[in-house]
Design an enzyme around this catalytic site. Structure first.
Site, PDB file in Angstrom:
ATOM      1  N   HIS A 162      14.966  -2.749   3.892  1.00 24.74           N
ATOM      2  CA  HIS A 162      15.722  -2.681   2.720  1.00 24.74           C
ATOM      3  C   HIS A 162      17.025  -2.090   2.612  1.00 24.74           C
ATOM      4  O   HIS A 162      17.701  -1.884   1.480  1.00 24.74           O
ATOM      5  CB  HIS A 162      14.706  -1.679   1.869  1.00 24.74           C
ATOM      6  CG  HIS A 162      13.345  -2.170   1.240  1.00 24.74           C
ATOM      7  ND1 HIS A 162      12.635  -1.244   0.429  1.00 24.74           N
ATOM      8  CD2 HIS A 162      12.720  -3.232   1.711  1.00 24.74           C
ATOM      9  CE1 HIS A 162      11.751  -2.066   0.152  1.00 24.74           C
ATOM     10  NE2 HIS A 162      11.690  -3.148   0.712  1.00 24.74           N
ATOM     11  N   ASP A 214      16.391  -0.437  -2.934  1.00 21.52           N
ATOM     12  CA  ASP A 214      15.589   0.547  -3.726  1.00 21.52           C
ATOM     13  C   ASP A 214      16.372   1.868  -4.403  1.00 21.52           C
ATOM     14  O   ASP A 214      16.141   2.524  -5.324  1.00 21.52           O
ATOM     15  CB  ASP A 214      14.403   1.085  -3.138  1.00 21.52           C
ATOM     16  CG  ASP A 214      13.346   0.073  -2.912  1.00 21.52           C
ATOM     17  OD1 ASP A 214      13.505  -1.043  -3.578  1.00 21.52           O
ATOM     18  OD2 ASP A 214      12.506   0.371  -2.309  1.00 21.52           O
ATOM     19  N   ASP A 246       8.013   6.496   3.589  1.00 22.03           N
ATOM     20  CA  ASP A 246       7.258   5.184   3.917  1.00 22.03           C
ATOM     21  C   ASP A 246       7.697   4.847   5.357  1.00 22.03           C
ATOM     22  O   ASP A 246       9.063   4.172   5.240  1.00 22.03           O
ATOM     23  CB  ASP A 246       7.611   4.273   2.808  1.00 22.03           C
ATOM     24  CG  ASP A 246       6.850   2.875   3.104  1.00 22.03           C
ATOM     25  OD1 ASP A 246       6.294   2.810   3.898  1.00 22.03           O
ATOM     26  OD2 ASP A 246       7.005   1.971   2.134  1.00 22.03           O
ATOM     27  N   GLU A 271       3.332   6.992   4.293  1.00 28.92           N
ATOM     28  CA  GLU A 271       2.953   5.585   4.058  1.00 28.92           C
ATOM     29  C   GLU A 271       2.996   4.813   5.333  1.00 28.92           C
ATOM     30  O   GLU A 271       3.970   4.857   5.734  1.00 28.92           O
ATOM     31  CB  GLU A 271       3.691   5.169   2.708  1.00 28.92           C
ATOM     32  CG  GLU A 271       3.243   3.718   2.583  1.00 28.92           C
ATOM     33  CD  GLU A 271       4.475   3.222   0.881  1.00 28.92           C
ATOM     34  OE1 GLU A 271       4.500   4.106   0.157  1.00 28.92           O
ATOM     35  OE2 GLU A 271       4.464   2.139   1.003  1.00 28.92           O
ATOM     36  N   ASP A 295      -0.316   0.951   2.527  1.00 33.46           N
ATOM     37  CA  ASP A 295       0.287  -0.153   1.779  1.00 33.46           C
ATOM     38  C   ASP A 295       0.080  -1.555   2.667  1.00 33.46           C
ATOM     39  O   ASP A 295      -0.708  -2.150   2.146  1.00 33.46           O
ATOM     40  CB  ASP A 295       1.843   0.365   1.580  1.00 33.46           C
ATOM     41  CG  ASP A 295       2.919  -0.898   0.830  1.00 33.46           C
ATOM     42  OD1 ASP A 295       2.108  -1.963   0.658  1.00 33.46           O
ATOM     43  OD2 ASP A 295       3.903  -0.803   1.083  1.00 33.46           O
ATOM     44  N   LYS A 320       0.176  -2.704  -5.412  1.00 35.41           N
ATOM     45  CA  LYS A 320       1.086  -3.633  -5.906  1.00 35.41           C
ATOM     46  C   LYS A 320       0.556  -4.764  -6.451  1.00 35.41           C
ATOM     47  O   LYS A 320      -0.162  -5.323  -5.960  1.00 35.41           O
ATOM     48  CB  LYS A 320       1.998  -4.073  -4.681  1.00 35.41           C
ATOM     49  CG  LYS A 320       3.027  -3.030  -3.893  1.00 35.41           C
ATOM     50  CD  LYS A 320       3.176  -3.525  -2.350  1.00 35.41           C
ATOM     51  CE  LYS A 320       4.318  -2.581  -1.855  1.00 35.41           C
ATOM     52  NZ  LYS A 320       4.360  -3.203  -0.411  1.00 35.41           N
ATOM     53  N   SER A 347       2.904   1.234  -7.335  1.00 37.53           N
ATOM     54  CA  SER A 347       4.150   0.935  -6.800  1.00 37.53           C
ATOM     55  C   SER A 347       4.685  -0.294  -7.344  1.00 37.53           C
ATOM     56  O   SER A 347       4.210  -1.543  -7.805  1.00 37.53           O
ATOM     57  CB  SER A 347       4.043   0.578  -5.426  1.00 37.53           C
ATOM     58  OG  SER A 347       5.352   0.200  -4.691  1.00 37.53           O
ATOM     59  N   HIS A 348       6.204  -0.277  -7.560  1.00 36.74           N
ATOM     60  CA  HIS A 348       7.044  -1.423  -7.765  1.00 36.74           C
ATOM     61  C   HIS A 348       7.272  -2.114  -6.474  1.00 36.74           C
ATOM     62  O   HIS A 348       6.552  -1.870  -5.527  1.00 36.74           O
ATOM     63  CB  HIS A 348       8.456  -0.697  -8.165  1.00 36.74           C
ATOM     64  CG  HIS A 348       9.053  -0.057  -7.085  1.00 36.74           C
ATOM     65  ND1 HIS A 348      10.378  -0.151  -6.735  1.00 36.74           N
ATOM     66  CD2 HIS A 348       8.668   0.372  -5.592  1.00 36.74           C
ATOM     67  CE1 HIS A 348      10.938   0.401  -5.613  1.00 36.74           C
ATOM     68  NE2 HIS A 348       9.770   0.821  -5.053  1.00 36.74           N
ATOM     69  N   LYS A 371       5.576   5.117  -7.773  1.00 39.55           N
ATOM     70  CA  LYS A 371       6.600   4.629  -6.874  1.00 39.55           C
ATOM     71  C   LYS A 371       7.483   3.409  -7.418  1.00 39.55           C
ATOM     72  O   LYS A 371       7.185   2.584  -7.457  1.00 39.55           O
ATOM     73  CB  LYS A 371       6.126   4.374  -5.554  1.00 39.55           C
ATOM     74  CG  LYS A 371       7.390   4.201  -4.481  1.00 39.55           C
ATOM     75  CD  LYS A 371       6.531   3.604  -3.203  1.00 39.55           C
ATOM     76  CE  LYS A 371       7.623   3.149  -2.188  1.00 39.55           C
ATOM     77  NZ  LYS A 371       6.914   2.879  -0.811  1.00 39.55           N
TER      78      LYS A 371
HETATM   79  C1  2PG Z   1       7.153  -0.692  -0.173  1.00 37.86           C
HETATM   80  C2  2PG Z   1       7.530  -1.565  -1.103  1.00 37.86           C
HETATM   81  C3  2PG Z   1       8.641  -0.895  -1.984  1.00 37.86           C
HETATM   82  P1  2PG Z   1       8.413  -4.145  -0.505  1.00 37.86           P
HETATM   83  O1  2PG Z   1       6.869  -1.049   1.144  1.00 37.86           O
HETATM   84  O2  2PG Z   1       6.602   0.372  -0.410  1.00 37.86           O
HETATM   85  O3  2PG Z   1       9.503  -0.174  -1.492  1.00 37.86           O
HETATM   86  O4  2PG Z   1       8.520  -2.569  -0.413  1.00 37.86           O
HETATM   87  O5  2PG Z   1       8.166  -4.557  -2.183  1.00 37.86           O
HETATM   88  O6  2PG Z   1       9.601  -4.851  -0.128  1.00 37.86           O
HETATM   89  O7  2PG Z   1       6.974  -4.565  -0.151  1.00 37.86           O
HETATM   90 MG    MG Z   2       5.327   0.480   1.731  1.00 42.72          MG
END
Ligand code: 2PG
Ligand code: MG
Length: 409
Positions: A162, A214, A246, A271, A295, A320, A347-348, A371
């Protein structure tokens, strides 16, 4: 309260828009007699073969292959034909109609991006039809009665995929669990974020601060944690703010143990400490009191969640919604996590839109945690500001998860 003439979906119109990374995504307008309900879907770095499929056109000459015209067409033609005339209150029937139309396990025929956009828009229309707030409609769909404002996990330092820096882990986040309300938590997050900017600027000059996908970006893990600790000290909130990380280990390590230096830092949540297919090492986390969030390990996939519950490979679900593809299925996986009981983080994605649906989802499902990135950038604040609106609307009935963030059932 139902009216004499029930409202039905009268029209669905989709289009391509751009997300916060400037990459195409799907937006849909769903119409009932109550008005127009708009929804758009996020997108992140794909975690693997177990998540629902985003349909992209793949024509390298257009948006580098990322345009979503096929998904838009699927909404405007096939999905629209199937759903017009349906009652927007009947969320599970609407979602099932799209699943049946798609017929594939990962929603690759119509596109999970097409299906989720319609599912969210229908959920908003359902709330309007019942004349209740969206979070209340979601709570009804999930059979929940304890509306709760979540503890926000604010990303204050970004690394990994990121950000353009040397930090191996993906996020360092702060959790204002000692706040007395969501509003106070947002204030604590914002103040820490701005103190952190000053701490970094003093140490490395103004060029040390960049805004990543982010939020802010930065250097090495220990260095990052020290800076965040110093920023928290400057706010004076100290014990009220905890740290979460994370690791997103799949992106940089295989079979190696990542040990957070949590003796020196107030880390309460970690995470993806191991590669997403490293079920053996991940088992070692079963003994820890720390929150271990799955995740990439889980990919919001019910089969992987069931395996992780049996193997005790984590103790919290990161949800997600675009990895699963419908509101109904999102509610079902949260129930799986609640039954253990596990913690739940709504989560976003790194690629977001201004749609604030996950804010209402986190309150309706009483997830206890959300998140949604740094306390900066419009698409991140859309979620946090919506939580302010909800807290104001609930008034004396507003409950902030606070220290119960892991077991907010
Ligand atoms: C994560 C997410 C959000 P991504 O790993 O938790 O930060 O990332 O949407 O790129 O999977
Ligand atoms: Mg993650």
């Amino acid at each position: 309260m139902r009216k004499a003439v029930p409202s039905v979906i009268t029209k669905i119109k989709a289009r391509q828009i751009l997300d916060s990374r400037g990459i195409p995504t799907v937006e849909v307008d769903l119409f009932t007699h109550k008005g127009m309900f708009r929804a758009s879907v996020p997108s992140g770095d794909p975690s693997g073969m177990y998540e629902a499929l985003e349909l992209r056109d793949g024509d390298k000459g257009t948006y580098l292959g990322n345009s979503v015209n096929r998904a838009v067409k699927n909404i405007n033609e096939r999905i629209s034909e199937a759903l017009v005339g349906m009652d927007p209150i009947l969320q599970s029937q609407i979602d099932q109609a799209m699943i049946d139309l798609d017929k594939t396990e990962k929603k690759g025929e119509l596109g999970a991006n097409a299906i989720l956009a319609v599912s969210i828009a229908a959920c908003k229309a359902g709330a309007a039809e019942k004349e209740v707030p969206l979070y209340k409609h979601i709570a009804d769909l999930a059979g929940k009665t304890n509306l709760t404002l979540p503890v926000p996990a604010f990303t204050v330092i970004s690394g990994g995929k990121h950000a353009g820096n040397n930090l191996a882990i993906q996020d360092i986040m702060i959790l204002p669990i000692g706040a007395s309300s969501f509003g106070e938590a947002l204030q604590m997050g914002s103040e820490t974020y701005h103190h952190l900017k000053a701490v970094i600027a003093e140490k490395y000059g103004a060029h040390g601060c960049n805004v990543g996908e982010d939020g802010v970006t930065f250097g090495s893990i220990r260095e990052g944690l020290d800076l965040v600790k110093e920023a928290i000290n400057r706010t004076g909130y100290n014990e009220k703010i905890k740290i979460a990380i994370d690791v997103a280990a799949t992106d940089f390590c295989k079979g190696e143990e990542f040990l957070p230096p949590n003796s020196q830092y107030p880390i309460v949540s970690i995470e993806d400490p191991f590669d997403k297919e490293d079920w053996e090492h991940t088992k070692s986390t079963a003994r820890v009191t720390l929150q271990v969030v799955g995740d990439d390990l889980l990919m919001s996939n019910p089969k992987r969640i069931e395996r992780a519950i049996l193997d005790s490979t984590c103790n919290a679900l990161l949800l997600k919604i675009n990895q699963i593809g419908t509101v109904t299925e999102a509610i079902e996986v949260v129930k799986l996590a609640n039954d253990v009981p596990w913690g739940v983080v709504i989560s976003h994605r790194s690629g977001e839109t201004e749609d604030s649906f996950i804010a209402d989802l986190s309150v309706g499902l009483a997830s206890g945690q959300i998140k949604a990135g740094a306390p900066c950038r419009g698409e991140r604040l859309a979620k946090y500001n919506q939580l302010l609106h909800i807290e104001e609307e609930l008034g004396d009935h507003a409950i902030y998860a606070g220290e119960d963030y892991r077991q907010c059932l």
